[in-house]
Design an enzyme around this catalytic site. Structure first.
Site, short mmCIF file in Angstrom:
data_model
loop_
_atom_site.label_atom_id
_atom_site.label_comp_id
_atom_site.label_asym_id
_atom_site.label_seq_id
_atom_site.Cartn_x
_atom_site.Cartn_y
_atom_site.Cartn_z
N GLU A 130 -1.04 -1.86 3.85
CA GLU A 130 -2.47 -1.61 3.95
C GLU A 130 -3.25 -2.84 3.50
O GLU A 130 -2.73 -3.70 2.79
CB GLU A 130 -2.87 -0.42 3.07
CG GLU A 130 -2.20 0.88 3.44
CD GLU A 130 -2.59 2.02 2.51
OE1 GLU A 130 -3.50 1.82 1.67
OE2 GLU A 130 -1.99 3.10 2.62
N HIS A 180 -5.79 1.70 -4.33
CA HIS A 180 -5.27 2.90 -3.68
C HIS A 180 -3.95 3.21 -4.35
O HIS A 180 -2.92 2.60 -4.06
CB HIS A 180 -5.09 2.68 -2.18
CG HIS A 180 -4.62 3.92 -1.46
ND1 HIS A 180 -4.10 3.90 -0.19
CD2 HIS A 180 -4.59 5.23 -1.85
CE1 HIS A 180 -3.78 5.13 0.18
NE2 HIS A 180 -4.05 5.96 -0.82
#
Length: 293
Positions: A130, A180
């Protein structure tokens, strides 16, 4: 109106506790009533022209598929356009490795030209790497520096990302740390995130720090207090999920020094009705920037 509701809720708590004489009842009812208060005061999600929003949003596996969906993209652009800084998580498009790709272009080409962006390197130990995408109004904030938070012991699934800005007056600098957290490793990663932020404050020699993102800090992943030395702007009773799940996965924390920039010293969940599960399984979280501090 908010003050009157607080009085009513406090009265109800006192009556319940006096009737039961139970400390556990007080804790349980207080948490439930705080949550009820949030529901009684719905978020309008409308901004005034001079309002500055700073927030974070997990757009859930944002990549070429969503970028090619005109309905989804209309919603994403509408949301992004209301923020002066928004830290997006779960950019998953391997063509964005160099910072230029269709997924980013699909947002940037359709929002006002005053916006610029920073994108992190691709991060993660698994195949599903990501990137963090930070979009900001460069008329209000000037980019100073960026870095992937050092993780020599490989304690994070994907390292947090730090972006330092200078405000429009050029007199104040502050850092945004976006993260995250891996759900199944939330307890350990949150612990190390706290340490990493303390180290960053020392390295930057600046106490003005915002920590925000999808921390998976609720439900079966995490129980307990987070960042006890910082101010929590998103309460654990709040629901940041679009689905039927009722969890405060997404959080914002600020240092005490940074709180002087927070209007009303609280944060909000952006629960606008146009955000559905086709767009994301998370709502954005944000606070309103207090100018002229």
């Amino acid at each position: 109106m908010r003050y009157e509701i607080r009085i009513i809720l406090a009265t109800l708590v006192m009556i319940a506790v006096l009737s039961s004489g139970c400390a556990d009842t007080l804790a349980s009812l207080t948490k439930q009533l705080e949550k009820t208060q949030e529901e009684l005061i719905p978020e309008t999600n409308t901004t005034t022209p001079d309002q500055i929003r700073v927030g974070a949003w997990n757009i859930q596996t944002y990549g070429q598929s969503k970028a090619s969906n005109p309905v989804v993209m209309a919603t994403i652009r509408d949301v992004v356009d209301d923020y002066s800084i928004i830290a997006i998580q779960e950019l998953r498009d391997d063509s964005c490795a160099n910072g230029q790709c269709g997924s980013i272009k699909a947002i940037m080409d359709f929002i006002p030209g005053r916006y610029d962006f920073i994108v992190s390197p691709r991060l993660g130990d698994s195949i599903s790497k990501e990137q963090y995408l930070i979009i900001y109004d460069d008329h209000l904030f000037e980019l100073v520096r960026t870095e992937v938070i050092p993780d020599p012991e490989n304690l994070f699934e994907r390292e947090p990302y730090a972006v330092q800005f200078r405000d429009e007056n050029g007199s104040e600098m502050f850092a945004v740390v976006v993260c995250h957290i891996k759900p199944d490793n939330a307890v350990l990663e949150i612990h190390h995130l706290e340490t990493a932020v303390k180290d960053l404050i020392v390295r930057y020699a600046d106490q003005d720090v915002i920590v925000m993102g999808d921390m998976n800090a609720d439900g079966n992943y995490f129980r307990g207090e987070l960042f006890t030395d910082k101010i929590s702007l998103i309460g654990e009773w709040q629901d940041t999920t679009v689905s039927a799940t009722d969890c405060a996965y997404d959080r914002i924390f600020v240092t005490n020094e940074m709180s002087r920039f927070v209007e009303g010293r609280t944060g909000y969940v952006d629960r606008r009705s146009i955000i559905n599960q086709d767009v994301s399984d998370h709502y954005p979280v944000y606070f309103v920037w207090k100018g002229d501090t």
